[in-house]
Each structure stands twice: as C-alpha cells, then as structure tokens.
Motif scaffolding. Sequence first.
Motif, PDB file in Angstrom:
ATOM      1  N   ARG A 175       0.830  -1.212   0.000  1.00 27.21           N
ATOM      2  CA  ARG A 175       0.000   0.000   0.000  1.00 27.21           C
ATOM      3  C   ARG A 175       0.864   1.261   0.000  1.00 27.21           C
ATOM      4  N   GLU A 177       3.889   1.505  -1.154  1.00 30.36           N
ATOM      5  CA  GLU A 177       4.503   1.617  -2.480  1.00 30.36           C
ATOM      6  C   GLU A 177       3.509   2.145  -3.503  1.00 30.36           C
ATOM      7  N   GLU A 178       2.251   1.692  -3.410  1.00 33.25           N
ATOM      8  CA  GLU A 178       1.223   2.153  -4.342  1.00 33.25           C
ATOM      9  C   GLU A 178       0.937   3.642  -4.150  1.00 33.25           C
ATOM     10  N   SER A 181       3.845   5.634  -5.472  1.00 39.59           N
ATOM     11  CA  SER A 181       3.832   5.646  -6.933  1.00 39.59           C
ATOM     12  C   SER A 181       2.779   6.610  -7.470  1.00 39.59           C
TER      13      SER A 181
END
Length: 197
Positions: A175, A177-178, A181
């Motif tokens: 989560r 990392e998402e 990003s």
Amino acid sequence: MGPFAALDSVMSKYFTMKGRASRSEYWWYTLMFFVILAAALAFDVYLYDPFAPVSLNPFSYFTSFWLIANFIPQFCVTIRRLHDSGKSGFWYLINFVPFGWVVMFIFMVLPSDYRDNEFGPPPFGMRGSGYQGHDLDDVSLTGRPTPAKPHNPYAAYGRMERARQPATPEMIAARKEEVTSLYQQRVLGRKPAPEAS
C-alpha cells in the motif's frame, strides 16, 4: 462554477450567442447581477441629494450604468442557456407574450442536455465534469477515459471482507509503495518505472 467564475465567464463572452451556458453559470450570474444591482441602488439612494438638480444622463447613476452595461451579456447568456437545454434562441421572444416569463423561467431551470446537440458539446461535460462526460474515476492518468468495466454487484462485499482482515506487513508495504507511486505520477508528474520482465 461559483458566482465570481460565472460573472467572469459571462462578461468574457460579452457578445457571444453561440455555444452553451450551463445552468450554474446562468443562475450564479443572475444572482451576482441582482446583488450588484441592489448595492448600486443602495449607493444611489445614499448619494441622493433632494436639493440638487436631477441629472438626465443615465451614466450619472450606478444603477442605470449597471443595467445598461449588463443588457447585452444578460441577453447572450440567456440565449446560450436556451441552447444548453436544447432550445432555439428564438424562444427568447416568448418574453414579449403575456406570462411568457413563466415559460422562460421553466426553460432556465431545465437540466442541461448532457449530450452534444446542434449548438455544441456540453459546457462542462456530462455530470459537470471537464472530462468529456466521464467521472474522475473513469479517467486514467493519461487523461483518456478508461474502457468501461462490467458491473459486479458483489464487489463491495469482497472489499468489506478484505478490509476486516488484519493487514500483514507485506500488504502495508504494498500500500505504501502504491501510494508513493501514485503521488509521484499525479503530483510530481513522474512517469511510472517500467516493470522488470
């Protein structure tokens, strides 16, 4: 569209009868018109001197100046609002028929024709968005609409079940990392890193 944006939009299209004006643009402009008219009238009454000679110059009074300055934009935005609801601008002539103002009022409160009509595309797209009739959720990062997905009535139950499960460290890392990003793509404008194959 807010009141000042509507006033700015109408005044920037001073002589424009082509195209369409949304319901919010028309009614916010009308509200601002009457607010400024009331202020101008109050100011004229405040400055009134009963012993001074009456001036026949209409530009000597703020009220008459405001009415004259807004005659053409009021006419043009009404024509564009008629276009937005799918009506011809000639319907404006109904104002000169007894009780025609009632019909005109009904036309002004009609919802926008959310499709393209003979007068052009909707001013703000369907549902008021600026994405050509698509919601923000339907638009990818490139700004182009994503293809429609089939509706799954049980998808919400699956999300609720997943939300009840305790988050594992891998899920928390995924989560983060998402979110990182998405922040880099949408806010900082960086392109996503190519996936390793």
